[in-house]
Write an enzyme that holds these catalytic residues in place. Structure first.
Site, PDB file in Angstrom:
ATOM      1  CG  ASP A   1      -2.265   0.363   0.803  1.00 20.07           C
ATOM      2  OD1 ASP A   1      -1.957   2.036   0.393  1.00 20.07           O
ATOM      3  OD2 ASP A   1      -3.165  -0.116   1.562  1.00 20.07           O
TER       4      ASP A   1
ATOM      5  CG  ASP B   1      -4.281   5.834   0.702  1.00 20.29           C
ATOM      6  OD1 ASP B   1      -5.771   5.213   0.669  1.00 20.29           O
ATOM      7  OD2 ASP B   1      -4.422   6.480   1.331  1.00 20.29           O
TER       8      ASP B   1
ATOM      9  CD  GLU C   1      -8.744   5.010  -1.815  1.00 19.96           C
ATOM     10  OE1 GLU C   1      -9.879   4.183  -0.808  1.00 19.96           O
ATOM     11  OE2 GLU C   1      -7.286   4.933  -1.568  1.00 19.96           O
TER      12      GLU C   1
ATOM     13  CG  HIS D   1      -9.032  -1.413   4.221  1.00 19.50           C
ATOM     14  ND1 HIS D   1      -8.917  -1.170   2.923  1.00 19.50           N
ATOM     15  CD2 HIS D   1      -8.812   0.514   4.639  1.00 19.50           C
ATOM     16  CE1 HIS D   1      -7.944   0.060   2.445  1.00 19.50           C
ATOM     17  NE2 HIS D   1      -8.323   0.573   3.140  1.00 19.50           N
ATOM     18  CG  ASP D   2     -11.269   2.415   3.508  1.00 19.63           C
ATOM     19  OD1 ASP D   2     -11.002   2.719   4.896  1.00 19.63           O
ATOM     20  OD2 ASP D   2     -10.648   2.651   2.201  1.00 19.63           O
TER      21      ASP D   2
END
Length: 546
Positions: free
Chosen positions: A110, A211, A270, A332-333
């Site tokens: 990440d 990200d 993302e 995870h969000d």
């Protein structure tokens, strides 16, 4: 329809299945209640030991493992070239990389470079004085009539500007005040970040998940965002000034050139946006920007064949000819999709339909740890909420802790995740929903995922064939072809609790007979269909043309 047949060489990030691990929650090897790298190493054979007894994934995406004060659980990086002690050491990471590569598993890190931690040495130096050589590495501005420079709001609540008393200016942060935004208009920032990226590429890392990839470059004049209706202050703005600025694409084009210096490396961005054309713009022409971009509209669909069909068709049109789609239902969000689509006793059946759709569409599927066993969203009591937005917005928003609970390995205490109390509570259903129990059940969600992934591995058409929808306006059934040069696969997915029939007569099909190679009704496997396909309630039926 769309997608004329093209020759696509076998590339791991196109053909494979990528599995996201939230390291704090996967497996704890040292007994401190927090997952770590050695815990992941111990479970690599579960992920892929080269046989259909394993899940069969091809790559792991690790959520951040860098040193961090953990105000946002690692998305506030204080050192880009090390591992946080809570997860282990660089030596542990090197062993993970080596052990994974021995099994044919790639490692994706990440990359969080829209912002750093406020404890990163760059920011510490930047805020030390207005004359600091790194002052312009972040976005500092004077007050305007005693107020912040503009109306921008932070995604986690409150203004996106924090006043620094020592130097008498505001600094910008898109998220928490402990996450100051880097100034990507400064070429020194790009040079420094690219050096950090090389550190991991030289170590053998196979790619990066990027990200908030569409936020790097901000409006040069820092103009206000226009107003729109919404509940939270952040939602009452169109975020056109701090997202999707042209300069962001220039950064990713330079990044792509850096990646291309290393063989077989990849990137996935993302990008949250309601317009698939904007999201797909981060592919560039498909060869000069990001390799992959997440399509989050897919994960926002309700349980509706028609809605999924529309998102798939729109995404197929938006992705450039040299690009490659992605599909994801959980991460995870967001709340886990097993719970989003739950329907009582039919929940497992729906989970299998969702799994088949994800893994048989044209594109790269991303799985989230625990998805393969049907892990549920866990209710976290208010006094246990750790996620910053959850704490701020309770009870209207409970945060993201519920999708980050420990992996459920077996029915022993703490679900086999740790010998100590886990950092987050374990799901209450762990005695029934776990790897050990489901491995022994041939009809479990886990064994269905295994069969799907291993079928994909053996099927050139599923890995890189064209996509063609067979029902223009579906109501209850998605039916589509995956056509390769030497193989054609027909996928029928019944979203309904009632039996349905797919009438193939009159359709432009390359073959007339279909053999069932995988079904959620295992007794149907091996059957032949001609003309019509009968589907049981919530049945998955994958067929190969004869």
């Amino acid at each position: 329809m769309h997608n004329a047949q093209r020759n696509v060489d076998s590339i791991w990030w196109r053909d494979g299945v990528i599995y996201q691990i939230y390291p704090r929650s996967f497996a704890d090897a040292n007994g401190d209640g927090i997952g770590d790298l050695r815990g992941i190493i111990h479970h690599l054979d579960y992920l892929n030991d080269g046989t259909p007894n394993s899940l069969g994934i091809d790559a792991i995406w690790l959520s951040p493992i860098y040193p961090s004060p953990m105000h946002d659980f690692g998305y506030d990086v204080s050192n880009y070239h090390d591992v946080d002690p809570v997860f282990g050491t660089l030596a542990d990471f090197d062993e993970l990389l080596a052990q994974a590569h021995q099994r044919g598993i790639r490692i994706i890190m990440d990359l969080v470079v829209n912002h750093t931690s406020h404890e990163h040495p760059w920011f510490v130096e930047s805020r030390s004085s207005r004359d600091s050589p790194k002052r312009d590495w972040y976005i500092w501005r004077d007050a305007v009539n005693g107020r912040p420079p503009n109306n921008w709001q932070a995604a986690f609540g409150g203004p996106a500007w924090t006043w620094d008393e020592a130097t008498g200016q505001y600094y910008l942060h898109s998220f928490l005040p402990q996450q100051p935004d880097l100034n990507w208009r400064n070429p020194q920032v790009k040079e420094a970040v690219f050096q950090e990226i090389r550190f991991w590429l030289d170590r053998g890392v196979d790619g990066f998940r990027l990200d908030v990839a569409n936020r790097l470059v901000k409006d040069e004049q820092l103009r206000d965002n226009p107003f729109r209706l919404g509940l939270r202050a952040y939602d009452r703005q169109y975020h056109i000034r701090e997202e999707n600025q042209p300069g962001t694409h220039e950064v990713w084009k330079a990044f792509r050139k850096l990646l291309d210096e290393y063989p077989q490396r990849m990137s996935v961005g993302e990008v949250y946006h309601d317009d698939p054309a904007v999201t797909a713009s981060y592919y560039g022409d498909g060869t000069d920007e990001l390799h992959l971009v997440f399509n989050f509209l897919f994960a926002r669909c309700p349980w509706s064949a028609r809605r999924f069909h529309k998102v798939i068709e729109d995404w197929e049109r938006a992705v450039p000819p040299a690009g490659w789609p992605t599909y994801v239902l959980s991460n995870h969000d967001m709340p886990r999709h097993y719970s989003r689509y739950a329907a009582g006793a039919d929940s497992d059946a729906r989970a299998k339909v969702a799994a088949a759709m994800l893994i048989t569409l044209r594109g790269t599927p991303f799985l989230y740890y625990g998805e393969e066993i049907g892990m549920r969203e866990v209710h976290i009591p208010r006094d246990e909420i750790l996620d910053p937005p959850g704490k701020r917005y309770w009870p209207f928003y409970r945060g993201r802790d519920g999708c980050r609970t420990p992996m459920q390995w077996d029915d022993s205490p703490n679900a086999g995740f740790s010998t100590s109390k886990p950092w987050l509570r374990v799901g209450p259903d762990y005695r029934q929903v776990n790897v050990a129990v489901e491995s022994a059940d041939p009809d479990s969600v886990l064994n269905f995922y295994r069969r799907l992934i291993w079928l994909r591995k053996s099927s050139p058409a599923l890995q890189r064939g064209n996509y063609r929808a067979l029902i223009e306006r579906p109501t209850d059934v998605l039916a589509y072809l995956r056509e390769g040069e030497d193989q054609v696969i027909l996928v029928c997915l019944n979203f309904s609790p009632r039996p349905r029939v797919v009438d193939l007569s009159g359709m432009d099909l390359p073959v007339g007979a279909w053999r069932v190679v995988l079904s959620s009704e295992r007794a149907a496997e091996g059957s032949m269909y001609r003309g019509k396909v009968g589907l049981s309630r919530y049945e998955v039926c994958v067929m190969e043309g004869e």
